[in-house]
Design a protein around this motif. Structure first.
Motif, PDB file in Angstrom:
ATOM      1  N   ARG A  39       0.830  -1.211   0.000  1.00  0.00           N
ATOM      2  CA  ARG A  39       0.000   0.000   0.000  1.00  0.00           C
ATOM      3  C   ARG A  39       0.863   1.258   0.000  1.00  0.00           C
ATOM      4  O   ARG A  39       0.607   2.213  -0.737  1.00  0.00           O
ATOM      5  N   GLN A  40       1.935   1.243   0.810  1.00  0.00           N
ATOM      6  CA  GLN A  40       2.825   2.417   0.873  1.00  0.00           C
ATOM      7  C   GLN A  40       3.459   2.694  -0.490  1.00  0.00           C
ATOM      8  O   GLN A  40       3.519   3.838  -0.946  1.00  0.00           O
ATOM      9  N   ILE A  41       3.944   1.633  -1.131  1.00  0.00           N
ATOM     10  CA  ILE A  41       4.576   1.806  -2.445  1.00  0.00           C
ATOM     11  C   ILE A  41       3.565   2.365  -3.438  1.00  0.00           C
ATOM     12  O   ILE A  41       3.865   3.292  -4.201  1.00  0.00           O
ATOM     13  N   MET A  42       2.358   1.809  -3.423  1.00  0.00           N
ATOM     14  CA  MET A  42       1.346   2.252  -4.377  1.00  0.00           C
ATOM     15  C   MET A  42       0.940   3.700  -4.132  1.00  0.00           C
ATOM     16  O   MET A  42       0.758   4.477  -5.070  1.00  0.00           O
ATOM     17  N   ILE A  43       0.812   4.096  -2.867  1.00  0.00           N
ATOM     18  CA  ILE A  43       0.459   5.485  -2.565  1.00  0.00           C
ATOM     19  C   ILE A  43       1.561   6.424  -3.059  1.00  0.00           C
ATOM     20  O   ILE A  43       1.284   7.469  -3.651  1.00  0.00           O
ATOM     21  N   GLU A  44       2.816   6.016  -2.871  1.00  0.00           N
ATOM     22  CA  GLU A  44       3.926   6.835  -3.391  1.00  0.00           C
ATOM     23  C   GLU A  44       3.859   6.936  -4.918  1.00  0.00           C
ATOM     24  O   GLU A  44       4.086   8.004  -5.487  1.00  0.00           O
ATOM     25  N   ALA A  45       3.557   5.812  -5.561  1.00  0.00           N
ATOM     26  CA  ALA A  45       3.515   5.806  -7.028  1.00  0.00           C
ATOM     27  C   ALA A  45       2.373   6.688  -7.542  1.00  0.00           C
ATOM     28  O   ALA A  45       2.569   7.541  -8.412  1.00  0.00           O
ATOM     29  N   LEU A  46       1.198   6.496  -6.984  1.00  0.00           N
ATOM     30  CA  LEU A  46       0.038   7.249  -7.470  1.00  0.00           C
ATOM     31  C   LEU A  46       0.158   8.731  -7.113  1.00  0.00           C
ATOM     32  O   LEU A  46      -0.214   9.599  -7.926  1.00  0.00           O
ATOM     33  N   SER A  47       0.704   9.039  -5.950  1.00  0.00           N
ATOM     34  CA  SER A  47       0.858  10.442  -5.550  1.00  0.00           C
ATOM     35  C   SER A  47       1.744  11.200  -6.525  1.00  0.00           C
ATOM     36  O   SER A  47       1.584  12.405  -6.726  1.00  0.00           O
ATOM     37  N   ALA A  48       2.683  10.479  -7.126  1.00  0.00           N
ATOM     38  CA  ALA A  48       3.604  11.138  -8.062  1.00  0.00           C
ATOM     39  C   ALA A  48       2.875  11.694  -9.288  1.00  0.00           C
ATOM     40  O   ALA A  48       3.367  12.622  -9.940  1.00  0.00           O
ATOM     41  N   PHE A  49       1.700  11.151  -9.602  1.00  0.00           N
ATOM     42  CA  PHE A  49       0.912  11.748 -10.685  1.00  0.00           C
ATOM     43  C   PHE A  49       0.620  13.220 -10.383  1.00  0.00           C
ATOM     44  O   PHE A  49       0.573  14.052 -11.281  1.00  0.00           O
ATOM     45  N   GLU A  50       0.412  13.513  -9.108  1.00  0.00           N
ATOM     46  CA  GLU A  50       0.021  14.877  -8.734  1.00  0.00           C
ATOM     47  C   GLU A  50       1.212  15.778  -8.448  1.00  0.00           C
ATOM     48  O   GLU A  50       1.058  16.994  -8.412  1.00  0.00           O
ATOM     49  N   THR A  51       2.388  15.190  -8.262  1.00  0.00           N
ATOM     50  CA  THR A  51       3.531  16.025  -7.882  1.00  0.00           C
ATOM     51  C   THR A  51       4.569  16.193  -8.991  1.00  0.00           C
ATOM     52  O   THR A  51       5.320  17.161  -8.984  1.00  0.00           O
ATOM     53  N   MET A  52       4.611  15.247  -9.934  1.00  0.00           N
ATOM     54  CA  MET A  52       5.627  15.349 -10.989  1.00  0.00           C
ATOM     55  C   MET A  52       5.244  16.410 -12.007  1.00  0.00           C
ATOM     56  O   MET A  52       4.091  16.494 -12.412  1.00  0.00           O
ATOM     57  N   GLY A  53       6.246  17.188 -12.417  1.00  0.00           N
ATOM     58  CA  GLY A  53       5.971  18.220 -13.406  1.00  0.00           C
ATOM     59  C   GLY A  53       6.868  18.133 -14.626  1.00  0.00           C
ATOM     60  O   GLY A  53       6.638  18.829 -15.612  1.00  0.00           O
TER      61      GLY A  53
ATOM     62  N   PRO B  41      -8.171  15.208  -9.802  1.00  0.00           N
ATOM     63  CA  PRO B  41      -7.579  14.682  -8.562  1.00  0.00           C
ATOM     64  C   PRO B  41      -7.607  13.149  -8.569  1.00  0.00           C
ATOM     65  O   PRO B  41      -8.479  12.554  -9.208  1.00  0.00           O
ATOM     66  N   LEU B  42      -6.664  12.548  -7.863  1.00  0.00           N
ATOM     67  CA  LEU B  42      -6.615  11.080  -7.802  1.00  0.00           C
ATOM     68  C   LEU B  42      -7.951  10.494  -7.365  1.00  0.00           C
ATOM     69  O   LEU B  42      -8.402   9.485  -7.896  1.00  0.00           O
ATOM     70  N   ALA B  43      -8.587  11.141  -6.399  1.00  0.00           N
ATOM     71  CA  ALA B  43      -9.818  10.595  -5.824  1.00  0.00           C
ATOM     72  C   ALA B  43     -10.967  10.570  -6.835  1.00  0.00           C
ATOM     73  O   ALA B  43     -11.973   9.917  -6.601  1.00  0.00           O
ATOM     74  N   GLN B  44     -10.781  11.267  -7.963  1.00  0.00           N
ATOM     75  CA  GLN B  44     -11.818  11.246  -8.998  1.00  0.00           C
ATOM     76  C   GLN B  44     -11.344  10.526 -10.258  1.00  0.00           C
ATOM     77  O   GLN B  44     -12.042  10.517 -11.271  1.00  0.00           O
ATOM     78  N   SER B  45     -10.166   9.943 -10.196  1.00  0.00           N
ATOM     79  CA  SER B  45      -9.569   9.376 -11.410  1.00  0.00           C
ATOM     80  C   SER B  45      -9.822   7.877 -11.530  1.00  0.00           C
ATOM     81  O   SER B  45      -9.808   7.143 -10.542  1.00  0.00           O
ATOM     82  N   ARG B  46     -10.029   7.454 -12.788  1.00  0.00           N
ATOM     83  CA  ARG B  46     -10.179   6.035 -13.093  1.00  0.00           C
ATOM     84  C   ARG B  46      -8.808   5.519 -13.541  1.00  0.00           C
ATOM     85  O   ARG B  46      -8.211   6.024 -14.491  1.00  0.00           O
TER      86      ARG B  46
END
Lengths: 126, 162
Positions: A39-53, B41-46
């Motif tokens: 879960r920790q790895i996945m949260i780090e991976a998915l969070s990077a969608f929002e932080t990478m520019g 946002p992630l919470a709305q993403s598929r």
């Protein structure tokens, strides 16, 4: 986003977004049965969608497989063993093979591959 | 003290030379990668899971090992115990005991349940990544997968190689 456990190969391929975990191949998403780590790895991976520019970014995750890194010296990167390769499906078990042969006759096979109703039959690969 | 990551390209190149094989044609992309901004946002993403560890579902045709560019559609509601693997280039021991190490379906379902991501696409997409022809991946496999992602209205694609 691509997850990775092979940093040099990921650098060479140069995907738009990547996260790297320094684990043995075959464990890109974590250790077996360690739900918390997965879960920790996945949260780090998915969070990077929002932080990478920046295109080509690789986020380095801090997780370690073991303390002494002995796996890195135990035949890692053995890679290609050049067994003869054929187009015969390589089932995990004989039971899977029987199940797939039944499945070929049913709708199940539509999801076997990129086979579409317009084609004559599923390709040999399924 | 952390050790440097394994250098797979150098290691495999040496091994091929030692065995007298033709050098492997590694893919080097030197241009800036294409970039698609994240729109929701992630919470709305598929999220669409794409994995190259040779995962198939019991009842599906397994992958073969000769430049197999086919892929499987795995319903994201799949029972984890119905997942199998067929791949020649990594140790499948753990993947077969616990598919989430290469196909993090329970992990992602858990994060949907938590509301961390909005949803998963109807299917996950899997193939057997030991394909020696980069051209066939580029020209056959990748466009077929892309059209599936569009059809299933994926907002984000998560790739899990092995």
């Amino acid at each position: 986003m691509t997850m990775s456990s092979a940093l040099d190969i990921t650098r060479a391929v140069n995907p738009p977004r990547a996260v790297f975990t320094d684990f043995p191949l075959g464990h890109t998403a974590g250790k077996p049965f360690d739900r918390r780590l997965q879960r920790q790895i996945m949260i780090e991976a998915l969070s990077a969608f929002e932080t990478m520019g920046q295109p080509g970014s690789i986020k380095m995750l801090p997780f370690e497989w073991d303390a002494d890194h002995s796996w890195k010296h135990a035949g890692a990167g053995k890679g290609d063993t050049r067994q003869a390769r054929t187009e015969e499906p390589q089932y995990q078990t004989e039971e899977d093979k029987a199940a797939a042969q039944e499945g070929r006759l049913a709708e199940e096979c539509i999801v076997c591959s990129n086979w579409s109703p317009g084609s004559e039959a599923p390709r040999s690969t399924g | 003290m952390a050790e440097a990551p394994v250098e797979y390209i150098a290691s495999i190149t040496r091994q091929y030379a030692r065995l007298g094989y033709k050098p492997y044609g590694w893919v080097y992309n030197t241009d800036t990668p294409p970039w698609q901004p994240v729109k929701k946002p992630l919470a709305q993403s598929r999220v669409a899971l794409i994995a190259s560890g040779g995962i198939y579902r019991r009842g599906q045709v397994a992958f073969h090992f000769k430049d197999d560019t086919s892929f499987r559609l795995i319903p994201t509601e799949v029972r984890t115990e119905d997942l199998r693997t067929a791949h020649f280039a990594y140790d499948q021991t753990d993947a077969r005991r616990e598919p989430n190490v290469v196909f993090p379906i329970d992990t992602l379902r858990g994060l949907v349940h938590e509301g961390f991501i909005g949803a998963l696409t109807e299917h996950a997409f899997t193939f057997m990544g030991g394909i020696y022809s980069a051209r066939r991946v580029r020209e056959d496999l990748a466009p077929a997968l892309t059209s599936r992602l569009v059809a299933e209205r994926a907002d984000l694609a998560l790739l899990v190689p092995v």
